[in-house]
Design a protein around this motif. Structure first.
Motif, PDB file in Angstrom:
ATOM      1  N   PHE A  35       0.827  -1.201   0.000  1.00 59.88           N
ATOM      2  CA  PHE A  35       0.000   0.000   0.000  1.00 59.88           C
ATOM      3  C   PHE A  35       0.865   1.257   0.000  1.00 59.88           C
ATOM      4  O   PHE A  35       0.612   2.200  -0.741  1.00 59.88           O
ATOM      5  CB  PHE A  35      -0.934  -0.008   1.213  1.00 59.88           C
ATOM      6  N   TYR A  36       1.922   1.257   0.819  1.00 58.81           N
ATOM      7  CA  TYR A  36       2.811   2.424   0.854  1.00 58.81           C
ATOM      8  C   TYR A  36       3.528   2.601  -0.485  1.00 58.81           C
ATOM      9  O   TYR A  36       3.713   3.710  -0.967  1.00 58.81           O
ATOM     10  CB  TYR A  36       3.838   2.299   1.976  1.00 58.81           C
ATOM     11  N   GLU A  37       3.923   1.503  -1.097  1.00 54.84           N
ATOM     12  CA  GLU A  37       4.579   1.576  -2.400  1.00 54.84           C
ATOM     13  C   GLU A  37       3.610   2.110  -3.453  1.00 54.84           C
ATOM     14  O   GLU A  37       3.975   2.924  -4.296  1.00 54.84           O
ATOM     15  CB  GLU A  37       5.083   0.184  -2.801  1.00 54.84           C
ATOM     16  N   PHE A  38       2.353   1.686  -3.372  1.00 59.60           N
ATOM     17  CA  PHE A  38       1.333   2.186  -4.295  1.00 59.60           C
ATOM     18  C   PHE A  38       1.138   3.681  -4.117  1.00 59.60           C
ATOM     19  O   PHE A  38       1.029   4.431  -5.090  1.00 59.60           O
ATOM     20  CB  PHE A  38       0.015   1.439  -4.052  1.00 59.60           C
ATOM     21  N   GLN A  39       1.107   4.150  -2.859  1.00 57.94           N
ATOM     22  CA  GLN A  39       0.944   5.575  -2.588  1.00 57.94           C
ATOM     23  C   GLN A  39       2.124   6.361  -3.156  1.00 57.94           C
ATOM     24  O   GLN A  39       1.953   7.449  -3.698  1.00 57.94           O
ATOM     25  CB  GLN A  39       0.836   5.823  -1.081  1.00 57.94           C
ATOM     26  N   ARG A  40       3.331   5.784  -3.026  1.00 58.17           N
ATOM     27  CA  ARG A  40       4.511   6.476  -3.534  1.00 58.17           C
ATOM     28  C   ARG A  40       4.448   6.592  -5.062  1.00 58.17           C
ATOM     29  O   ARG A  40       4.737   7.639  -5.630  1.00 58.17           O
ATOM     30  CB  ARG A  40       5.774   5.731  -3.107  1.00 58.17           C
ATOM     31  N   HIS A  41       4.035   5.520  -5.720  1.00 55.75           N
ATOM     32  CA  HIS A  41       3.909   5.566  -7.176  1.00 55.75           C
ATOM     33  C   HIS A  41       2.833   6.549  -7.605  1.00 55.75           C
ATOM     34  O   HIS A  41       2.964   7.213  -8.634  1.00 55.75           O
ATOM     35  CB  HIS A  41       3.594   4.170  -7.735  1.00 55.75           C
ATOM     36  N   LYS A  42       1.773   6.640  -6.815  1.00 57.86           N
ATOM     37  CA  LYS A  42       0.699   7.584  -7.124  1.00 57.86           C
ATOM     38  C   LYS A  42       1.217   9.023  -7.046  1.00 57.86           C
ATOM     39  O   LYS A  42       0.929   9.844  -7.922  1.00 57.86           O
ATOM     40  CB  LYS A  42      -0.439   7.364  -6.121  1.00 57.86           C
ATOM     41  N   LYS A  43       2.017   9.313  -6.021  1.00 56.35           N
ATOM     42  CA  LYS A  43       2.591  10.652  -5.891  1.00 56.35           C
ATOM     43  C   LYS A  43       3.574  10.935  -7.020  1.00 56.35           C
ATOM     44  O   LYS A  43       3.627  12.047  -7.550  1.00 56.35           O
ATOM     45  CB  LYS A  43       3.287  10.797  -4.533  1.00 56.35           C
ATOM     46  N   MET A  44       4.354   9.924  -7.392  1.00 55.04           N
ATOM     47  CA  MET A  44       5.307  10.114  -8.482  1.00 55.04           C
ATOM     48  C   MET A  44       4.576  10.369  -9.794  1.00 55.04           C
ATOM     49  O   MET A  44       5.006  11.193 -10.604  1.00 55.04           O
ATOM     50  CB  MET A  44       6.222   8.886  -8.610  1.00 55.04           C
ATOM     51  N   LYS A  45       3.452   9.683 -10.024  1.00 54.39           N
ATOM     52  CA  LYS A  45       2.667   9.917 -11.237  1.00 54.39           C
ATOM     53  C   LYS A  45       2.111  11.332 -11.261  1.00 54.39           C
ATOM     54  O   LYS A  45       2.126  12.003 -12.298  1.00 54.39           O
ATOM     55  CB  LYS A  45       1.506   8.916 -11.325  1.00 54.39           C
ATOM     56  N   LYS A  46       1.614  11.810 -10.115  1.00 60.50           N
ATOM     57  CA  LYS A  46       1.089  13.172 -10.046  1.00 60.50           C
ATOM     58  C   LYS A  46       2.192  14.187 -10.318  1.00 60.50           C
ATOM     59  O   LYS A  46       1.994  15.157 -11.053  1.00 60.50           O
ATOM     60  CB  LYS A  46       0.479  13.443  -8.674  1.00 60.50           C
ATOM     61  N   LEU A  47       3.375  13.961  -9.746  1.00 61.47           N
ATOM     62  CA  LEU A  47       4.491  14.874  -9.956  1.00 61.47           C
ATOM     63  C   LEU A  47       4.924  14.865 -11.418  1.00 61.47           C
ATOM     64  O   LEU A  47       5.155  15.924 -12.013  1.00 61.47           O
ATOM     65  CB  LEU A  47       5.667  14.481  -9.056  1.00 61.47           C
ATOM     66  N   LEU A  48       5.005  13.682 -12.022  1.00 64.81           N
ATOM     67  CA  LEU A  48       5.391  13.584 -13.423  1.00 64.81           C
ATOM     68  C   LEU A  48       4.368  14.268 -14.328  1.00 64.81           C
ATOM     69  O   LEU A  48       4.736  14.987 -15.262  1.00 64.81           O
ATOM     70  CB  LEU A  48       5.544  12.117 -13.815  1.00 64.81           C
ATOM     71  N   ARG A  49       3.099  14.082 -14.036  1.00 64.52           N
ATOM     72  CA  ARG A  49       2.051  14.743 -14.822  1.00 64.52           C
ATOM     73  C   ARG A  49       2.155  16.258 -14.692  1.00 64.52           C
ATOM     74  O   ARG A  49       2.037  16.988 -15.678  1.00 64.52           O
ATOM     75  CB  ARG A  49       0.680  14.259 -14.345  1.00 64.52           C
ATOM     76  N   PHE A  50       2.403  16.744 -13.471  1.00 58.97           N
ATOM     77  CA  PHE A  50       2.557  18.176 -13.228  1.00 58.97           C
ATOM     78  C   PHE A  50       3.743  18.725 -14.017  1.00 58.97           C
ATOM     79  O   PHE A  50       3.641  19.771 -14.668  1.00 58.97           O
ATOM     80  CB  PHE A  50       2.736  18.416 -11.728  1.00 58.97           C
ATOM     81  N   VAL A  51       4.868  18.012 -13.990  1.00 56.66           N
ATOM     82  CA  VAL A  51       6.050  18.459 -14.715  1.00 56.66           C
ATOM     83  C   VAL A  51       5.783  18.473 -16.216  1.00 56.66           C
ATOM     84  O   VAL A  51       6.179  19.419 -16.917  1.00 56.66           O
ATOM     85  CB  VAL A  51       7.255  17.547 -14.370  1.00 56.66           C
ATOM     86  N   ILE A  82       2.870  18.868 -17.754  1.00 56.33           N
ATOM     87  CA  ILE A  82       1.945  19.961 -18.070  1.00 56.33           C
ATOM     88  C   ILE A  82       2.678  21.298 -18.057  1.00 56.33           C
ATOM     89  O   ILE A  82       2.521  22.129 -18.969  1.00 56.33           O
ATOM     90  CB  ILE A  82       0.748  19.961 -17.095  1.00 56.33           C
ATOM     91  N   ILE A  83       3.503  21.525 -17.041  1.00 58.20           N
ATOM     92  CA  ILE A  83       4.268  22.777 -16.959  1.00 58.20           C
ATOM     93  C   ILE A  83       5.222  22.892 -18.148  1.00 58.20           C
ATOM     94  O   ILE A  83       5.380  23.965 -18.737  1.00 58.20           O
ATOM     95  CB  ILE A  83       5.041  22.847 -15.617  1.00 58.20           C
ATOM     96  N   GLY A  84       5.859  21.789 -18.525  1.00 60.44           N
ATOM     97  CA  GLY A  84       6.759  21.802 -19.673  1.00 60.44           C
ATOM     98  C   GLY A  84       6.034  22.133 -20.969  1.00 60.44           C
ATOM     99  O   GLY A  84       6.517  22.915 -21.784  1.00 60.44           O
ATOM    100  N   ALA A  85       4.855  21.537 -21.167  1.00 62.19           N
ATOM    101  CA  ALA A  85       4.081  21.798 -22.379  1.00 62.19           C
ATOM    102  C   ALA A  85       3.630  23.255 -22.436  1.00 62.19           C
ATOM    103  O   ALA A  85       3.709  23.900 -23.493  1.00 62.19           O
ATOM    104  CB  ALA A  85       2.876  20.859 -22.440  1.00 62.19           C
ATOM    105  N   ILE A  86       3.196  23.779 -21.302  1.00 59.25           N
ATOM    106  CA  ILE A  86       2.755  25.184 -21.269  1.00 59.25           C
ATOM    107  C   ILE A  86       3.925  26.115 -21.543  1.00 59.25           C
ATOM    108  O   ILE A  86       3.801  27.085 -22.304  1.00 59.25           O
ATOM    109  CB  ILE A  86       2.083  25.494 -19.914  1.00 59.25           C
ATOM    110  N   SER A  87       5.091  25.823 -20.956  1.00 57.59           N
ATOM    111  CA  SER A  87       6.248  26.698 -21.170  1.00 57.59           C
ATOM    112  C   SER A  87       6.725  26.632 -22.617  1.00 57.59           C
ATOM    113  O   SER A  87       7.124  27.656 -23.190  1.00 57.59           O
ATOM    114  CB  SER A  87       7.381  26.331 -20.210  1.00 57.59           C
TER     115      SER A  87
END
Length: 58
Positions: free
Chosen positions: A7-23, A25-30
């Protein structure tokens, strides 16, 4: 105990996916803003060797 670790590993991957998606999106906008800026700057500053109008032939 094994389920808790997964479960903790799943949560970590979920956070990493959110961070990667954020990066991404910011890259595409820039990149979009950089492209728009280049278009605007090249449109404002015309090359000086070319006339801005077409001369009529006699």
């Amino acid at each position: 105990m094994n389920n808790i670790i997964d479960f903790y590993e799943f949560q970590r991957h979920k956070k990493m996916k959110k961070l990667l998606r954020f990066v991404l999106i910011i890259g595409a906008i820039s990149i979009f803003f950089a492209f728009a800026y280049v278009l605007i700057v090249t449109e404002i500053h015309h090359p000086t060797e070319y006339p801005t109008y077409i001369e009529a032939k006699p």
